[in-house]
Motif scaffolding. Structure first.
Motif, PDB file in Angstrom:
ATOM      1  N   UNK A  54      20.354  17.367   2.787  1.00 46.82           N
ATOM      2  CA  UNK A  54      20.211  18.269   1.737  1.00 46.82           C
ATOM      3  C   UNK A  54      19.709  17.817   0.352  1.00 46.82           C
ATOM      4  N   UNK A  55      20.593  18.226  -0.590  1.00 42.66           N
ATOM      5  CA  UNK A  55      20.141  17.869  -2.019  1.00 42.66           C
ATOM      6  C   UNK A  55      20.561  16.430  -2.276  1.00 42.66           C
ATOM      7  N   UNK A  56      21.570  16.049  -1.395  1.00 45.94           N
ATOM      8  CA  UNK A  56      21.855  14.432  -1.554  1.00 45.94           C
ATOM      9  C   UNK A  56      20.536  13.575  -1.381  1.00 45.94           C
ATOM     10  N   UNK A  57      19.693  14.148  -0.344  1.00 48.50           N
ATOM     11  CA  UNK A  57      18.381  13.402  -0.193  1.00 48.50           C
ATOM     12  C   UNK A  57      17.506  13.495  -1.442  1.00 48.50           C
ATOM     13  N   UNK A  58      17.549  14.430  -2.302  1.00 41.79           N
ATOM     14  CA  UNK A  58      16.930  14.608  -3.652  1.00 41.79           C
ATOM     15  C   UNK A  58      17.267  13.203  -4.329  1.00 41.79           C
ATOM     16  N   UNK A  59      18.658  13.352  -4.477  1.00 42.93           N
ATOM     17  CA  UNK A  59      19.295  12.182  -5.457  1.00 42.93           C
ATOM     18  C   UNK A  59      18.758  10.818  -4.897  1.00 42.93           C
ATOM     19  N   UNK A  60      18.712  10.575  -3.382  1.00 43.06           N
ATOM     20  CA  UNK A  60      18.381   9.330  -3.014  1.00 43.06           C
ATOM     21  C   UNK A  60      16.874   9.160  -3.399  1.00 43.06           C
ATOM     22  N   UNK A  61      16.150  10.269  -3.297  1.00 40.54           N
ATOM     23  CA  UNK A  61      14.652  10.004  -3.631  1.00 40.54           C
ATOM     24  C   UNK A  61      14.434   9.644  -5.080  1.00 40.54           C
ATOM     25  N   UNK A  62      15.279  10.131  -5.858  1.00 40.51           N
ATOM     26  CA  UNK A  62      15.101   9.808  -7.156  1.00 40.51           C
ATOM     27  C   UNK A  62      15.496   8.407  -7.437  1.00 40.51           C
ATOM     28  N   UNK A  63      16.480   7.735  -6.953  1.00 43.98           N
ATOM     29  CA  UNK A  63      16.845   6.301  -7.237  1.00 43.98           C
ATOM     30  C   UNK A  63      15.992   5.395  -6.621  1.00 43.98           C
ATOM     31  N   UNK A  64      15.644   5.689  -5.406  1.00 43.08           N
ATOM     32  CA  UNK A  64      14.607   4.620  -4.659  1.00 43.08           C
ATOM     33  C   UNK A  64      13.027   4.756  -5.413  1.00 43.08           C
ATOM     34  N   UNK A  65      12.811   6.019  -5.872  1.00 41.41           N
ATOM     35  CA  UNK A  65      11.757   5.962  -6.608  1.00 41.41           C
ATOM     36  C   UNK A  65      11.524   4.830  -8.012  1.00 41.41           C
ATOM     37  N   UNK A  66      12.797   5.050  -8.641  1.00 42.17           N
ATOM     38  CA  UNK A  66      13.005   4.254  -9.718  1.00 42.17           C
ATOM     39  C   UNK A  66      12.907   2.708  -9.484  1.00 42.17           C
ATOM     40  N   UNK A  88      12.121   1.156  -6.121  1.00 40.99           N
ATOM     41  CA  UNK A  88      11.194   0.683  -5.368  1.00 40.99           C
ATOM     42  C   UNK A  88       9.860   1.318  -5.437  1.00 40.99           C
ATOM     43  N   UNK A  89       9.691   2.185  -6.202  1.00 36.89           N
ATOM     44  CA  UNK A  89       8.307   2.824  -6.548  1.00 36.89           C
ATOM     45  C   UNK A  89       7.834   3.603  -5.141  1.00 36.89           C
ATOM     46  N   UNK A  90       8.684   4.509  -4.639  1.00 39.05           N
ATOM     47  CA  UNK A  90       8.326   5.311  -3.553  1.00 39.05           C
ATOM     48  C   UNK A  90       7.081   6.054  -3.639  1.00 39.05           C
ATOM     49  N   UNK A  91       6.027   5.785  -2.550  1.00 42.28           N
ATOM     50  CA  UNK A  91       4.820   6.628  -2.645  1.00 42.28           C
ATOM     51  C   UNK A  91       4.747   7.718  -1.721  1.00 42.28           C
ATOM     52  N   UNK A 131       0.880  -1.253  -0.078  1.00 38.51           N
ATOM     53  CA  UNK A 131      -0.001  -0.004   0.001  1.00 38.51           C
ATOM     54  C   UNK A 131       0.884   1.132  -0.198  1.00 38.51           C
ATOM     55  N   UNK A 132       1.888   1.126   0.683  1.00 36.54           N
ATOM     56  CA  UNK A 132       2.872   2.275   0.900  1.00 36.54           C
ATOM     57  C   UNK A 132       4.207   1.862   0.705  1.00 36.54           C
ATOM     58  N   UNK A 133       5.004   2.686  -0.060  1.00 35.72           N
ATOM     59  CA  UNK A 133       6.670   2.284   0.146  1.00 35.72           C
ATOM     60  C   UNK A 133       7.073   3.873   0.682  1.00 35.72           C
ATOM     61  N   UNK A 134       7.433   3.664   1.745  1.00 32.38           N
ATOM     62  CA  UNK A 134       8.092   4.970   2.407  1.00 32.38           C
ATOM     63  C   UNK A 134       9.421   5.221   2.458  1.00 32.38           C
TER      64      UNK A 134
END
Length: 346
Positions: free
Chosen positions: A275-287, A289-292, A264-267
């Motif tokens: 900082x901006x490294x967090x955005x890089x992580x978010x982009x990679x994990x979204x690809x 793991x399908x982060x929701x 139901x959720x991928x958190x």
């Protein structure tokens, strides 16, 4: 004791043979009370902007904006300095440029003149981006709801799982934890300790076992015991390690084959101080793991906080919760209004 099922049709080559998991005795079917699908948001706390429970001000952004907007009417130079302040506040260059352009247009349409008008236009644009991504809304969904947690080591992922489990439990939900971070024995033990403290069952195998097998066991336990939610921990991994990230895809496949409408959720648990490294992580994990949704941790520390705007704007992924301390109660549903008040506080 619950043993992992051996059905080869469901439990395919993706899951290796593991050892029996340890959980509590099954719950009788007539002892399961129907629960609402949406987790109620708690009353807004008296302390901290917007009830988020954060310290009075983020690190620098609000104070810098207050200083440059204090002088009379706004000029082109004012907007250039706003851009610099936002980039320095971890909003990031791409999001900053789009945000300032939209804020300037809002400022112009409203007939703005002063620094206060600039702040108002900026706050409106940030709030709109967060709301567009549905930040702050968290529906648990029909039981059993599977919540998969991902993120790199050191972000507070396992503690966040315990915090959310405690919040769900306090709302009357029956939950279990699953220790699918089998790469580290310490991670399994940490989750077991949290489970004992909360009185919540933990599904686990030995260190080095197949994480997919643990996830499979957790889903079977959730179904057989009438649980409302199962929270699955995964190994912390760097977003640039392809072989490790691929393990997340495998775990998702196991979940989807057993329960096609889950997770139901991928958190994604992000450390706000990165900082901006967090955005890089978010982009990679979204690809992979399908982060929701995002849980931002350590906002009570030295975080500048702007990465929340960047994630919501660039990825359209909502910020669901913020971590503001080490105690179990220190997990707050994300409040866009409160966040904007806090981010721009001078």
């Amino acid at each position: 004791m619950f043993w992992r099922r051996r059905d080869r049709d469901e439990h395919d080559a993706d899951t290796a043979t593991g050892e029996p998991t340890s959980v509590e005795a099954p719950i009788a079917a007539d002892d399961v009370t129907p629960l609402p699908a949406t987790m109620a948001r708690p009353p807004r706390a008296a302390s901290g902007p917007g009830g988020l429970g954060l310290r009075a001000r983020p690190s620098g952004l609000g104070a810098r904006l207050r200083a440059l907007l204090a002088a009379g009417s706004a000029t082109d130079q004012t907007w250039e300095e706003v851009e610099e302040a936002l980039i320095a506040g971890d909003v990031g260059p791409e999001t900053t440029l789009a945000l300032v352009d939209a804020a300037r247009e809002r400022f112009r349409r409203a007939g703005g003149r002063s620094g206060d008008d600039v702040r108002s236009a900026l706050a409106g644009e940030i709030r709109e981006r967060l709301e567009r991504a549905a930040s702050g809304s968290f529906a648990l969904g029909p039981p059993p709801s599977v919540i998969l947690f991902v993120g790199v080591n050191g972000t507070g992922k396992t503690t966040t799982i315990a915090k959310l489990a405690a919040r769900l439990q306090s709302g009357g939900h029956r939950v279990a934890l699953a220790a699918a971070d089998t790469f580290r024995a310490a991670a399994i033990e940490q989750l077991r300790i949290w489970g004992e403290q909360l009185g919540i069952p933990v599904i686990a195998q030995r260190a080095g076992a197949d994480p997919g097998a643990v996830a499979f066991d957790a889903l079977a336990a959730a179904e057989s015991r009438g649980l409302d939610a199962v929270l699955i921990d995964t190994a912390g991994r760097l977003q640039n390690k392809a072989q490790l990230m691929a393990e997340l895809t495998k775990i998702r496949r196991v979940i989807e084959r057993r329960m096609p409408d889950q997770p139901r959720h991928v958190l994604l648990v992000l450390d706000a101080t990165t900082g901006q490294n967090g955005l890089v992580q978010a982009e990679a994990f979204s690809r992979e793991a399908g982060v929701t949704g995002i849980v931002l941790t350590k906002l009570d520390g030295t975080a500048k906080g702007g990465v929340a705007v960047a994630v919501a704007d660039r990825l359209g992924v909502p910020i669901q919760f913020v971590g503001v301390g080490e105690e179990l109660a220190d997990l707050a549903p994300f409040d866009p209004d409160g966040y904007v008040d806090w981010l721009l506080a001078g």
